[in-house]
Motif scaffolding. Sequence first.
Motif, PDB file in Angstrom:
ATOM      1  N   ILE A   7       0.795  -0.933   0.295  1.00 25.61           N
ATOM      2  CA  ILE A   7       0.197   0.099  -0.204  1.00 25.61           C
ATOM      3  C   ILE A   7       1.102   1.012   0.067  1.00 25.61           C
ATOM      4  CG2 ILE A   7      -1.851   1.510   1.058  1.00 25.61           C
ATOM      5  CD1 ILE A   7      -2.417  -1.800   2.678  1.00 25.61           C
ATOM      6  N   LYS A   8       0.471   2.204  -1.199  1.00 28.16           N
ATOM      7  CA  LYS A   8       1.276   3.641  -1.116  1.00 28.16           C
ATOM      8  C   LYS A   8       0.053   4.472  -1.025  1.00 28.16           C
ATOM      9  CE  LYS A   8       5.438   5.615  -3.138  1.00 28.16           C
ATOM     10  NZ  LYS A   8       6.184   5.440  -1.992  1.00 28.16           N
ATOM     11  N   ASN A   9       0.986   5.394  -0.288  1.00 26.07           N
ATOM     12  CA  ASN A   9      -0.074   6.987  -0.220  1.00 26.07           C
ATOM     13  C   ASN A   9      -1.418   6.623  -0.436  1.00 26.07           C
ATOM     14  OD1 ASN A   9       2.312   7.762  -0.862  1.00 26.07           O
ATOM     15  ND2 ASN A   9       1.503   7.704  -3.090  1.00 26.07           N
ATOM     16  N   PHE A  10      -2.205   5.861  -0.297  1.00 26.14           N
ATOM     17  CA  PHE A  10      -3.644   5.333   0.671  1.00 26.14           C
ATOM     18  C   PHE A  10      -3.991   5.746   2.126  1.00 26.14           C
ATOM     19  CE2 PHE A  10      -7.027   2.544   1.548  1.00 26.14           C
ATOM     20  CZ  PHE A  10      -7.714   2.867  -0.191  1.00 26.14           C
ATOM     21  N   ALA A  11      -4.916   6.924   2.598  1.00 26.56           N
ATOM     22  CA  ALA A  11      -5.227   7.207   3.208  1.00 26.56           C
ATOM     23  C   ALA A  11      -4.142   7.798   4.270  1.00 26.56           C
ATOM     24  CB  ALA A  11      -6.520   7.003   3.919  1.00 26.56           C
ATOM     25  N   LEU A  12      -3.949   7.208   5.628  1.00 25.62           N
ATOM     26  CA  LEU A  12      -2.937   7.727   6.798  1.00 25.62           C
ATOM     27  C   LEU A  12      -1.797   6.966   5.996  1.00 25.62           C
ATOM     28  CD1 LEU A  12      -5.558   8.395   9.969  1.00 25.62           C
ATOM     29  CD2 LEU A  12      -4.244  10.183   8.274  1.00 25.62           C
ATOM     30  N   ILE A  13      -1.802   5.972   5.211  1.00 24.00           N
ATOM     31  CA  ILE A  13      -0.366   5.281   5.258  1.00 24.00           C
ATOM     32  C   ILE A  13       0.507   5.524   4.196  1.00 24.00           C
ATOM     33  CG2 ILE A  13       0.444   2.649   4.377  1.00 24.00           C
ATOM     34  CD1 ILE A  13      -2.424   1.903   5.245  1.00 24.00           C
ATOM     35  N   ASP A  14       1.410   6.032   4.314  1.00 25.46           N
ATOM     36  CA  ASP A  14       2.720   6.529   3.028  1.00 25.46           C
ATOM     37  C   ASP A  14       2.949   5.323   3.085  1.00 25.46           C
ATOM     38  OD1 ASP A  14       4.800   7.665   2.120  1.00 25.46           O
ATOM     39  OD2 ASP A  14       5.739   7.176   4.403  1.00 25.46           O
ATOM     40  N   GLU A  15       3.605   3.780   3.105  1.00 21.52           N
ATOM     41  CA  GLU A  15       3.973   2.874   2.246  1.00 21.52           C
ATOM     42  C   GLU A  15       4.430   1.690   4.017  1.00 21.52           C
ATOM     43  OE1 GLU A  15       6.993   1.688  -1.149  1.00 21.52           O
ATOM     44  OE2 GLU A  15       7.732   3.547   0.488  1.00 21.52           O
ATOM     45  N   VAL A  16       3.558   1.089   3.088  1.00 20.90           N
ATOM     46  CA  VAL A  16       3.536  -0.532   3.915  1.00 20.90           C
ATOM     47  C   VAL A  16       4.005  -2.067   2.825  1.00 20.90           C
ATOM     48  CG1 VAL A  16       1.058  -0.754   4.392  1.00 20.90           C
ATOM     49  CG2 VAL A  16       2.817  -1.330   6.134  1.00 20.90           C
ATOM     50  N   LYS A  17       4.408  -2.746   3.254  1.00 21.42           N
ATOM     51  CA  LYS A  17       4.392  -4.362   2.915  1.00 21.42           C
ATOM     52  C   LYS A  17       3.390  -5.317   4.177  1.00 21.42           C
ATOM     53  CE  LYS A  17       6.740  -7.543  -0.161  1.00 21.42           C
ATOM     54  NZ  LYS A  17       7.923  -7.646  -0.452  1.00 21.42           N
ATOM     55  N   LEU A  18       2.511  -5.961   4.123  1.00 27.54           N
ATOM     56  CA  LEU A  18       1.398  -6.580   4.215  1.00 27.54           C
ATOM     57  C   LEU A  18       2.502  -8.068   3.900  1.00 27.54           C
ATOM     58  CD1 LEU A  18      -0.871  -5.052   5.599  1.00 27.54           C
ATOM     59  CD2 LEU A  18       0.863  -5.115   7.559  1.00 27.54           C
ATOM     60  N   GLU A  19       2.965  -8.965   4.402  1.00 27.05           N
ATOM     61  CA  GLU A  19       2.862 -10.686   4.497  1.00 27.05           C
ATOM     62  C   GLU A  19       1.894 -11.012   4.984  1.00 27.05           C
ATOM     63  OE1 GLU A  19       6.958 -12.313   4.174  1.00 27.05           O
ATOM     64  OE2 GLU A  19       7.577 -10.173   3.101  1.00 27.05           O
ATOM     65  N   PHE A  20       1.104 -12.196   4.384  1.00 28.79           N
ATOM     66  CA  PHE A  20       0.119 -13.226   5.107  1.00 28.79           C
ATOM     67  C   PHE A  20       0.756 -14.665   4.779  1.00 28.79           C
ATOM     68  CE2 PHE A  20      -2.229  -8.756   3.449  1.00 28.79           C
ATOM     69  CZ  PHE A  20      -3.038  -8.674   4.592  1.00 28.79           C
ATOM     70  N   SER A  21      -0.095 -14.796   6.364  1.00 28.25           N
ATOM     71  CA  SER A  21      -0.218 -16.880   6.288  1.00 28.25           C
ATOM     72  C   SER A  21      -0.579 -17.030   5.488  1.00 28.25           C
ATOM     73  CB  SER A  21      -0.381 -17.410   7.787  1.00 28.25           C
ATOM     74  OG  SER A  21      -1.389 -17.067   8.318  1.00 28.25           O
ATOM     75  N   ASN A  22      -0.546 -18.563   4.917  1.00 27.24           N
ATOM     76  CA  ASN A  22      -2.048 -19.278   4.413  1.00 27.24           C
ATOM     77  C   ASN A  22      -2.350 -19.880   4.950  1.00 27.24           C
ATOM     78  OD1 ASN A  22      -0.542 -21.360   5.021  1.00 27.24           O
ATOM     79  ND2 ASN A  22      -0.213 -22.686   3.172  1.00 27.24           N
ATOM     80  N   ASN A  23      -2.528 -19.514   6.012  1.00 22.45           N
ATOM     81  CA  ASN A  23      -3.813 -20.018   7.060  1.00 22.45           C
ATOM     82  C   ASN A  23      -5.135 -18.217   7.215  1.00 22.45           C
ATOM     83  OD1 ASN A  23      -3.402 -22.556   8.046  1.00 22.45           O
ATOM     84  ND2 ASN A  23      -1.541 -21.012   8.717  1.00 22.45           N
ATOM     85  N   LEU A  24      -5.940 -18.509   8.375  1.00 24.57           N
ATOM     86  CA  LEU A  24      -6.342 -17.513   8.850  1.00 24.57           C
ATOM     87  C   LEU A  24      -5.440 -16.289   9.247  1.00 24.57           C
ATOM     88  CD1 LEU A  24      -9.414 -16.204   9.788  1.00 24.57           C
ATOM     89  CD2 LEU A  24      -9.197 -17.655  11.922  1.00 24.57           C
ATOM     90  N   ASN A  25      -6.420 -15.301   8.821  1.00 20.82           N
ATOM     91  CA  ASN A  25      -5.058 -13.801   9.120  1.00 20.82           C
ATOM     92  C   ASN A  25      -6.477 -12.902   9.607  1.00 20.82           C
ATOM     93  OD1 ASN A  25      -2.247 -14.312   7.524  1.00 20.82           O
ATOM     94  ND2 ASN A  25      -4.208 -15.233   6.338  1.00 20.82           N
TER      95      ASN A  25
END
Length: 174
Positions: A7-25
């Motif tokens: 995510i970049k420049n979205f609402a209050l977020i400057d820049e972030v990268k999130l990684e999710f597991s292959n299970n319930l998140n």
Amino acid sequence: MLLELYIKNFALIDEVKLEFSNNLNILTGETGAGKSIIIDSINFLLGEKQNKDIIRRGKDFAYVEGVFLCNNEKLQEELRNFGIDFDEHVIISREININGKNISRINGRTITVNFLKQIAQYLIDVHGQHEHQSLLNEENYIYILDSFYSGEELSSIKIKYVEHYEKFNKIDKK
């Protein structure tokens, strides 16, 4: 299944990268921690209408990119029908600029928002309070169950089932 979210420049977020597991998140946190912004960015990525107000103050665009596992047969069929090349993963990106113009892509190919909405049901379920999603849609049950198996194992089971079912029908007619 969503594997990564950028995510970049979205609402209050400057820049972030999130990684999710292959299970319930599950996203949890106190009020104001940014959970809703992350959910809004996922919804935007999957075709939900947003206006230019979601662009971070002082920036010219907002950008969201997701890497999804492409193991759903219906998704693969839709991508093939639209002429989109894919492998094990699908990269979807969506950008909105200060003029309100949206650009959506799958694996680098520009697509319509309508197509994005059409395939979103095969990619992810986002559940919030009091929301009803595809998990409650009976038509999706078989695809949810099938997603627990992969590749040739499931294909061989389906082939054997069809063979046995056809034999049963022949015997039943006699």
